[in-house]
Design a protein around this motif. Structure first.
Motif, short mmCIF file in Angstrom:
data_model
loop_
_atom_site.label_atom_id
_atom_site.label_comp_id
_atom_site.label_asym_id
_atom_site.label_seq_id
_atom_site.Cartn_x
_atom_site.Cartn_y
_atom_site.Cartn_z
N GLY A 82 1.87 -3.87 4.19
CA GLY A 82 1.45 -2.51 4.58
C GLY A 82 -0.04 -2.37 4.83
N THR B 291 0.83 -1.21 0.00
CA THR B 291 0.00 0.00 0.00
C THR B 291 0.86 1.26 0.00
N ASP C 277 1.39 9.92 9.40
CA ASP C 277 0.08 9.53 9.92
C ASP C 277 -0.52 8.45 9.02
P1 AMP Z 1 4.86 2.11 4.11
O1 AMP Z 1 5.64 2.29 2.87
O2 AMP Z 1 4.08 0.81 4.17
O3 AMP Z 1 5.69 2.33 5.36
O4 AMP Z 1 3.73 3.25 4.12
C1 AMP Z 1 4.08 4.60 4.08
C2 AMP Z 1 2.93 5.47 4.52
O5 AMP Z 1 1.78 5.25 3.68
C3 AMP Z 1 2.40 5.23 5.94
O6 AMP Z 1 3.16 5.90 6.92
C4 AMP Z 1 0.98 5.79 5.82
O7 AMP Z 1 0.98 7.21 5.80
C5 AMP Z 1 0.58 5.34 4.43
N1 AMP Z 1 -0.04 3.99 4.44
C6 AMP Z 1 0.43 2.86 3.83
N2 AMP Z 1 -0.38 1.82 4.05
C7 AMP Z 1 -1.40 2.29 4.82
C8 AMP Z 1 -2.55 1.68 5.40
N3 AMP Z 1 -2.81 0.38 5.23
N4 AMP Z 1 -3.36 2.47 6.15
C9 AMP Z 1 -3.11 3.79 6.32
N5 AMP Z 1 -2.04 4.41 5.82
C10 AMP Z 1 -1.18 3.68 5.07
#
Ligand code: AMP
Length: 190
Positions: free
Chosen positions: A82, A31, A57
């Motif tokens: 994610g 995600t 956030d």
């Molecule tokens: P990541 O690359 O998985 O660390 O995601 C980076 C950012 O994307 C997170 O800090 C959130 O701001 C957003 N994000 C990714 N996946 C989600 C999710 N399942 N729910 C909410 N925010 C998400």
């Protein structure tokens, strides 16, 4: 094969998820990557999530659930990385996978201490300069992990679906432990 990988930011989740997906020729559905692509495109979703993302956030559940539903409907095999990060997301995931007849085969938890996670995220910040790898955003993301994502870990633990693997070793060591764990629970290597 459908696998969910959980763990804090900096646990090496993305690296291991990519590897599991590549070995089996299945999709890596991350995600964070989907959101970064939306921001790079400057789409409406991208513009809406940018300030949330930069602070470290969480993007609202309803938006994330819509984004992921559309993607999972298209994939037979995947490594999900994610998502889910909150209990409402986990409930929505279960419902949508049930509805499309694609249950998860395994849930892997990569365990690392906050110290190791913070060090790794700071190192990535020096290298890649991701906006959400600033010291404040790192602290915020780890806090949100403990507060909102650990209950998701407990939920899959209670279902008996979770396999925990130590994530502090070298990439190849952790990868070997993940493969062992998948074989132990009856998910073949391909
Ligand atoms: P990541 O690359 O998985 O660390 O995601 C980076 C950012 O994307 C997170 O800090 C959130 O701001 C957003 N994000 C990714 N996946 C989600 C999710 N399942 N729910 C909410 N925010 C998400």
């Amino acid at each position: 094969m459908r696998v969910l990988i959980l763990g804090p930011q900096g646990s090496g989740k993305g690296t291991q998820a990519k590897r599991i997906a590549a070995v089996r020729g299945i999709a890596h559905v991350a995600t964070g990557d989907i959101l970064r692509a939306a921001m790079a495109e400057g789409s409406e979703v991208g513009q809406r999530v940018r300030p949330i993302y930069d602070r470290g956030d969480l993007v609202p559940d309803d938006l994330m659930i819509d984004l992921i539903r559309e993607r999972l409907e298209r994939e037979d095999g995947f490594v999900l990385d994610g998502f889910p990060r909150t209990l409402p997301q986990a409930e929505a995931l279960d419902t949508m996978l049930d509805a499309i007849g694609k249950p998860l085969d395994a849930v892997i938890l990569l365990e690392v201490s906050d110290d190791v996670a913070t060090r790794r995220l700071q190192a990535r910040s020096d290298k890649e300069g991701r906006a959400d790898d600033s010291p404040e955003a790192i602290r915020n993301r780890l806090r949100l992990y403990h507060e909102l994502t650990e209950p998701v870990v407990e939920r899959y633990g209670a279902d008996g679906m979770l396999v925990a693997v130590g994530g502090e070793g070298f990439v190849e060591e952790v990868a070997a432990q993940i493969e062992d764990a998948l074989i132990r629970i009856g998910v073949s290597s391909r």
